[in-house]
Design an enzyme around this catalytic site. Structure first.
Site, mmCIF file in Angstrom:
data_model
loop_
_atom_site.group_PDB
_atom_site.id
_atom_site.type_symbol
_atom_site.label_atom_id
_atom_site.label_comp_id
_atom_site.label_asym_id
_atom_site.label_seq_id
_atom_site.Cartn_x
_atom_site.Cartn_y
_atom_site.Cartn_z
ATOM 1 N N PHE A 348 18.997 19.492 1.426
ATOM 2 C CA PHE A 348 18.410 20.643 0.842
ATOM 3 C C PHE A 348 19.810 20.687 -0.159
ATOM 4 C CE2 PHE A 348 16.080 22.888 4.462
ATOM 5 C CZ PHE A 348 15.234 21.951 4.255
ATOM 6 N N CYS A 349 20.271 19.472 -0.749
ATOM 7 C CA CYS A 349 22.082 19.483 -1.526
ATOM 8 C C CYS A 349 22.517 20.378 -1.179
ATOM 9 C CB CYS A 349 21.360 20.487 -2.888
ATOM 10 S SG CYS A 349 20.594 19.003 -3.734
#
Ligand code: PMP
Length: 396
Positions: A348-349
């Site tokens: 998720f970055c």
């Protein structure tokens, strides 16, 4: 809200799509689509032409800025700049910082709020909102020279946990520091105004706010932005270019909005923000959906929720979890093709945070190895209890 309607499953059945990936990109609100469609016949150049179309489009663009400014509670020293998204907003702010600025962030931030900064202090992941406040206080107490910008998320895109932004703001201001708030995940769920948070800057993306892709906002104190080199050198950002090449740059938001601006994106954001402020009811339902999903996940022995703060911390509609003993990629495909459910898998970055939480989740569950990726279910307007129940049944 615009909906894709029914989708076909692998076995030939049709179901309504359970979009549980709204934190990545939210569906477009009907009122936003209508506002964009209404403007399309009058499409013309913004800030660059004469005639009815150009006048209308220039007016609509600046009205959108005013609407956003009003809804964000802009003060007399604030400006609103339309950017491409949150990532763009933070890169712009990073370039505009005075040279001696130190940026304080937490290890837990999304990459958009970790990577743009050059002179940074990263605080270790706090285990509670109180610990975050204390860590910031200690860090600021030690650092008294130069400008300091604290940059924090208002709601985590990994855990959905809400950060104590108003209290962090109070601490930052007590030490003469400024604070920027990553409102990418808070804004779709709750008001994220400069005035409400007390923040110096807020950044968010239209595509997470039930508006189309391609536009975002950086709002906040104008002085550093007005003094900085233009973010995108070119037309629009320049007021005068002499024959010898000397440039006088534009002042105000135009300075950092080089090139033809994204009129439809700006109008879409203004419309979405107005709609969300007017009708908070669908957002109020979210807390119930979060409870339902978390209770269901807790009853699944092979599933372990990811969390940084204590289990009772406040959350927006985002819940991530580790599924022990399953390949997350295969799981996402099965959820999609056999159950009509869209989720997100990965880190998720926010790689450092998600890796750490996966390892902790595996530990809690007594697993020998942590999964390499997490699964995230996120929801908002349009999500129903039936969608949540379908996910829980599929995981079962
Ligand atoms: N911050 C947070 C908390 C996010 O969730 C995201 C998007 N995942 C971003 C920043 C970056 O947003 P964008 O990709 O629209 O630039």
């Amino acid at each position: 809200m615009l909906s894709p309607g029914e989708i076909k499953l692998r076995d030939g059945r049709s179901v309504d799509f359970a979009n549980l990936d709204i934190a990545a990109t939210a569906p477009c609100l009907r009122v936003v689509a209508d506002a964009v469609a209404d403007l399309l016949p009058y499409y013309g150049s913004v800030h660059r032409g004469a005639g009815a179309l150009s006048e209308r489009c220039t007016r609509e663009y600046e009205q959108a800025r005013e609407t956003v400014a009003d809804l964000l509670g802009r003060g007399p020293d604030d400006t609103v700049i339309f950017t491409r998204n949150t990532t763009d907003a933070f890169n712009l702010l990073a370039r505009a910082l005075p040279e001696d600025t130190t940026v304080i962030t937490f290890d837990t931030e999304h990459h958009a709020n970790l990577l743009p900064w050059s002179n940074t202090v990263r605080l270790a992941a706090p285990r509670s909102p109180e610990e975050a406040i204390e860590a910031l206080e200690i860090s600021l107490y030690r650092r008294q020279t130069g400008n300091v910008l604290v940059s924090v998320t208002a709601a985590s895109n990994v855990t959905g946990e809400v950060w104590p932004v108003a209290r962090l703001t109070e601490v930052a201001h007590r030490f003469g520091a400024r604070i920027a708030v990553d409102a990418a995940q808070l804004a779709p769920h709750a008001p994220a105004s400069l005035a409400g948070l007390g923040a110096d800057y807020v950044a968010f993306s239209g595509h997470k706010l039930y508006a189309p892709f391609g536009a975002g906002v950086l709002a906040g104190r104008a002085d550093w932005l007005d003094a900085a080199e233009p973010y995108l050198a070119g037309g629009g950002a320049s007021a005068h270019v002499a024959d010898d090449g000397a440039v006088r740059w534009a002042t105000g938001p135009a300075r950092h909005e080089g090139g033809t601006p994204n009129l439809l994106g700006a109008v879409a954001i203004a419309t979405a923000l107005r709609a969300l402020v007017r009708d908070a009811a669908p957002r109020a339902r979210e807390a119930g959906l979060v409870r339902r999903l978390r209770a269901g996940l807790a009853s699944l022995p092979h599933v372990e929720e990811l969390r940084l703060f204590p289990a009772d911390a406040e959350r927006v509609g985002i819940v991530s979890f580790a599924v022990l003993g399953a390949d997350p990629g295969d799981l996402a495909v099965t959820l999609g093709r056999d159950h009509g459910i869209g989720v997100r898998t990965g880190l998720f970055c926010a790689h450092p945070l998600t890796r750490r939480l996966l390892a902790e989740a595996a530990d809690r569950a007594g697993a020998t190895e942590a999964p390499g990726q997490a699964v995230r279910a996120s929801f908002g307007i349009g999500t129903t209890e039936a969608h949540i129940d379908r996910l829980l049944a599929a995981l079962q």
